[in-house]
Design an enzyme around this catalytic site. Structure first.
Site, PDB file in Angstrom:
ATOM      1  N   CYS A  28       0.831  -1.217   0.000  1.00 21.48           N
ATOM      2  CA  CYS A  28       0.000   0.000   0.000  1.00 21.48           C
ATOM      3  C   CYS A  28       0.864   1.265   0.000  1.00 21.48           C
ATOM      4  O   CYS A  28       1.634   1.499   0.935  1.00 21.48           O
ATOM      5  CB  CYS A  28      -0.919   0.020   1.214  1.00 21.48           C
ATOM      6  SG  CYS A  28      -1.814   1.590   1.341  1.00 21.48           S
ATOM      7  N   LYS A  55     -11.170  -8.451   5.509  1.00 19.91           N
ATOM      8  CA  LYS A  55     -10.747  -7.647   6.662  1.00 19.91           C
ATOM      9  C   LYS A  55     -11.368  -8.156   7.965  1.00 19.91           C
ATOM     10  O   LYS A  55     -12.585  -8.380   8.022  1.00 19.91           O
ATOM     11  CB  LYS A  55     -11.176  -6.194   6.450  1.00 19.91           C
ATOM     12  CG  LYS A  55     -10.570  -5.565   5.208  1.00 19.91           C
ATOM     13  CD  LYS A  55     -11.171  -4.184   4.934  1.00 19.91           C
ATOM     14  CE  LYS A  55     -10.757  -3.695   3.576  1.00 19.91           C
ATOM     15  NZ  LYS A  55     -11.509  -2.544   3.101  1.00 19.91           N
ATOM     16  N   VAL A  68      -5.960   1.124   5.195  1.00 20.96           N
ATOM     17  CA  VAL A  68      -4.671   1.263   5.860  1.00 20.96           C
ATOM     18  C   VAL A  68      -4.003   2.511   5.270  1.00 20.96           C
ATOM     19  O   VAL A  68      -4.285   2.857   4.122  1.00 20.96           O
ATOM     20  CB  VAL A  68      -3.771   0.017   5.647  1.00 20.96           C
ATOM     21  CG1 VAL A  68      -4.312  -1.154   6.409  1.00 20.96           C
ATOM     22  CG2 VAL A  68      -3.574  -0.317   4.175  1.00 20.96           C
ATOM     23  N   GLU A  80      -5.813   7.568   8.070  1.00 19.11           N
ATOM     24  CA  GLU A  80      -5.501   8.517   6.988  1.00 19.11           C
ATOM     25  C   GLU A  80      -3.998   8.803   7.033  1.00 19.11           C
ATOM     26  O   GLU A  80      -3.464   9.355   8.009  1.00 19.11           O
ATOM     27  CB  GLU A  80      -6.294   9.827   7.084  1.00 19.11           C
ATOM     28  CG  GLU A  80      -7.736   9.702   6.620  1.00 19.11           C
ATOM     29  CD  GLU A  80      -7.856   9.298   5.151  1.00 19.11           C
ATOM     30  OE1 GLU A  80      -7.163   9.864   4.300  1.00 19.11           O
ATOM     31  OE2 GLU A  80      -8.643   8.388   4.862  1.00 19.11           O
ATOM     32  N   SER A  81      -3.331   8.452   5.936  1.00 17.97           N
ATOM     33  CA  SER A  81      -1.871   8.490   5.911  1.00 17.97           C
ATOM     34  C   SER A  81      -1.263   9.843   6.294  1.00 17.97           C
ATOM     35  O   SER A  81      -0.314   9.895   7.081  1.00 17.97           O
ATOM     36  CB  SER A  81      -1.370   8.073   4.525  1.00 17.97           C
ATOM     37  OG  SER A  81      -1.924   8.875   3.510  1.00 17.97           O
TER      38      SER A  81
HETATM   39  N1  LIG Z   1      -6.918   8.365   1.958  1.00 16.38           N
HETATM   40  C1  LIG Z   1      -6.392   7.165   2.525  1.00 16.38           C
HETATM   41  C2  LIG Z   1      -6.258   6.129   1.436  1.00 16.38           C
HETATM   42  C3  LIG Z   1      -5.750   4.802   1.975  1.00 16.38           C
HETATM   43  C4  LIG Z   1      -6.062   3.648   1.028  1.00 16.38           C
HETATM   44  O1  LIG Z   1      -6.841   3.800   0.071  1.00 16.38           O
HETATM   45  N2  LIG Z   1      -5.479   2.491   1.308  1.00 16.38           N
HETATM   46  C5  LIG Z   1      -5.848   1.328   0.545  1.00 16.38           C
HETATM   47  C6  LIG Z   1      -4.714   0.360   0.318  1.00 16.38           C
HETATM   48  S1  LIG Z   1      -3.439   1.061  -0.661  1.00 16.38           S
HETATM   49  C7  LIG Z   1      -6.906   0.571   1.322  1.00 16.38           C
HETATM   50  O2  LIG Z   1      -6.774   0.387   2.512  1.00 16.38           O
HETATM   51  N3  LIG Z   1      -7.945   0.122   0.643  1.00 16.38           N
HETATM   52  C8  LIG Z   1      -9.002  -0.602   1.256  1.00 16.38           C
HETATM   53  C9  LIG Z   1      -9.515  -1.685   0.390  1.00 16.38           C
HETATM   54  O3  LIG Z   1      -8.831  -2.085  -0.548  1.00 16.38           O
HETATM   55  O4  LIG Z   1     -10.607  -2.165   0.698  1.00 16.38           O
HETATM   56  C10 LIG Z   1      -5.059   7.452   3.204  1.00 16.38           C
HETATM   57  O5  LIG Z   1      -4.378   8.390   2.781  1.00 16.38           O
HETATM   58  O6  LIG Z   1      -4.725   6.759   4.173  1.00 16.38           O
END
Ligand SMILES: N[C@@H](CCC(=O)N[C@@H](CS)C(=O)NCC(=O)O)C(=O)O
Length: 238
Positions: A28, A55, A68, A80-81
């Site tokens: 990720c 999950k 994540v 949120e990163s």
């Molecule tokens: N805006 C979020 C985006 C985080 C994100 O989209 N992470 C992805 C993995 S790269 C995720 O967890 N996706 C959930 C899924 O695939 O259901 C951040 O900045 O943390």
């Protein structure tokens, strides 16, 4: 603690009092932003990788968005990163990564925001089944102002003479650009159109935290291809 992904059937791994934990997924790019900050600041922590296709309920309990990265320490939970990275930078002030000048800090945020347009198109191109031509043009158009910002700053990193939060916020998706270009060659980021950005990519490759957290292009291609086939290989090599 295992690096393998925790799934729906995994019991919650007990927290250790006072120990910082990051919930992540090995491929990720958003989690990588925060992992880079943890690594750069040499902060002791443990990692719980999540199978994002299955999950665990305890994962949802910590982030209603189901994404994540998540940080957890004792009774504190954040997700949120960019929020996670900023929090780490404030709480662990060694190697400060955020400018103290509010204007400079806001300008940095602006550049990350400009870059997010290219990120949206990166996903369309790298993960799309049929890539529309305008996505590739849009991707390149979105990178132009990022290249311009770096040229205006005239420094080896967006953050100046050394790597800063802005660099760690932009880097993880750029790390995946070569993989995207292997899948769709018109999307390649070349030195003739982006001389500063390509030099920055070279500079970032020498940063120890980047070397520690990064995957190489074949690994990214593998992950993207398995994800496109509906079976992301979260645990490859484990
Ligand atoms: N805006 C979020 C985006 C985080 C994100 O989209 N992470 C992805 C993995 S790269 C995720 O967890 N996706 C959930 C899924 O695939 O259901 C951040 O900045 O943390």
């Amino acid at each position: 603690m295992t690096e393998k992904s925790y799934t729906t059937t995994s019991a919650f791994p007990a927290l250790t009092p006072g120990k910082l934990r990051i919930y992540s997924m090995r491929f990720c790019p958003y989690a990588e932003r925060t992992r880079l900050v943890l690594e750069h600041k040499n902060i002791e922590h443990e990692t719980v990788n999540i199978d994002l296709k299955q999950k665990p309920s305890w994962f949802w309990d910590r982030n209603p968005n189901g994404t994540v990265p998540i940080l957890e320490k004792d009774d504190k939970v954040l997700y949120e990163s960019l929020v996670c990275s900023d929090y780490i930078d404030e709480v662990y002030p060694n190697n400060k990564l955020t400018p103290s000048d509010p204007y400079r800090s806001a300008r940095d945020r602006l550049i990350v925001e400009l870059f997010s347009k290219a990120v949206t198109l990166f996903y369309k191109i790298a993960y799309g089944k049929d890539v529309p031509k305008d996505a590739i043009k849009g991707f390149h158009d979105a990178l132009d102002p990022v290249e311009k910002a770096l040229a205006e700053r005239g420094t080896p990193f967006f953050g100046g003479g050394s790597v800063q939060m802005i660099d760690f916020s932009i880097w993880p998706h750029v790390e995946r650009f070569d993989a995207m270009a292997q899948l769709v060659k018109e999307a390649r980021v070349t030195a003739d159109r982006y001389p500063k950005l390509t030099k920055w990519i070279e500079n970032m490759g020498k940063v120890p935290a980047v070397q520690k957290c990064r995957w190489d292009t074949p690994a990214h291609v593998h992950f993207i291809e398995t994800a496109k086939a509906g079976k992301p290989d979260f645990d490859v090599g484990l």
